[in-house]
Design a protein around this motif. Sequence first.
Motif, short mmCIF file in Angstrom:
data_model
loop_
_atom_site.label_atom_id
_atom_site.label_comp_id
_atom_site.label_asym_id
_atom_site.label_seq_id
_atom_site.Cartn_x
_atom_site.Cartn_y
_atom_site.Cartn_z
N ARG A 22 -0.62 2.53 6.64
CA ARG A 22 -0.19 2.06 5.32
C ARG A 22 0.68 0.81 5.42
O ARG A 22 0.47 -0.18 4.72
N VAL B 65 -2.97 7.81 2.97
CA VAL B 65 -3.14 6.92 4.13
C VAL B 65 -1.99 7.16 5.09
O VAL B 65 -0.82 7.16 4.68
N ASN C 117 7.97 4.57 1.00
CA ASN C 117 6.93 4.87 1.98
C ASN C 117 7.51 5.56 3.21
O ASN C 117 6.90 6.47 3.78
N VAL D 283 0.86 -1.18 0.00
CA VAL D 283 0.00 0.00 0.00
C VAL D 283 0.90 1.23 0.00
O VAL D 283 1.74 1.40 0.88
N SER D 284 0.75 2.08 -1.01
CA SER D 284 1.65 3.23 -1.13
C SER D 284 0.91 4.55 -1.27
O SER D 284 1.50 5.56 -1.63
N ASP D 285 -0.38 4.55 -0.96
CA ASP D 285 -1.18 5.77 -1.07
C ASP D 285 -0.75 6.77 0.00
O ASP D 285 -0.96 6.54 1.20
N GLN E 95 -1.33 -2.18 6.73
CA GLN E 95 -2.16 -2.74 5.68
C GLN E 95 -1.33 -3.60 4.73
O GLN E 95 -1.78 -4.66 4.28
N SER E 96 -0.11 -3.16 4.43
CA SER E 96 0.78 -3.94 3.56
C SER E 96 1.14 -5.26 4.21
O SER E 96 1.12 -6.32 3.57
#
Length: 204
Positions: A83, A78, A130, A73-75, A86-87
């Motif tokens: 983030r 977030v 990130n 997850v790289s948004d 979630q990853s």
Amino acid sequence: MTRAATAAATKEKVLAAARELFITSKYDEVKAADIARAAGVAHGLVFHHFGSKQGLYGEVLCSIGREVLDLHVSDPAVPLGKRIRQSHAAHLTYLTAHRDLALNLVLRPWGVEEPFDAVRDDGNRRLCENLGLDFERPAVRAALRMYTTAADQLARDYLLNEHPFSKDVVVEMLMTVLGGALRAARVADPSLEVEQVLEELARP
């Protein structure tokens, strides 16, 4: 279909067949003839496209590694801690859903460390993006490689039910190990600024 398209389709068939065989059997038990038979192609095409059984095995590992990388997850919208959590959770979910693949390939590759390590380093580069860190800094690179090794062992134990911890607990353990790795990087490179990153990682 053009000759190039036919060759590409054949290569994908061999890759898919090899993936299934390597998931269910040990490396030494899988023969090139088995792969060719499962793919429905001539024996020589296995070597034509991949050079050797080990080359094919390495390509299988790398293709799976790229699938795992896509879970990151790289948004930036977030929060960082959420983030990374979630990853980690997505990674564990993937490994659980593909248990044999994880145990026989992802978490225990055979004899192809160099190409698979390159995929792992790509994952660490994404992690660094990130975190806002430079993976090419020796201290960061060494620390994150150490973290990846520990994370793999923790994931393997989770899949083998070596401990009674839930996925959420394992995720928090991974976050703690990551924080420790960043502190270790700072020991090696005192100029490395990680305090803000550590603070953000601590926030759920």
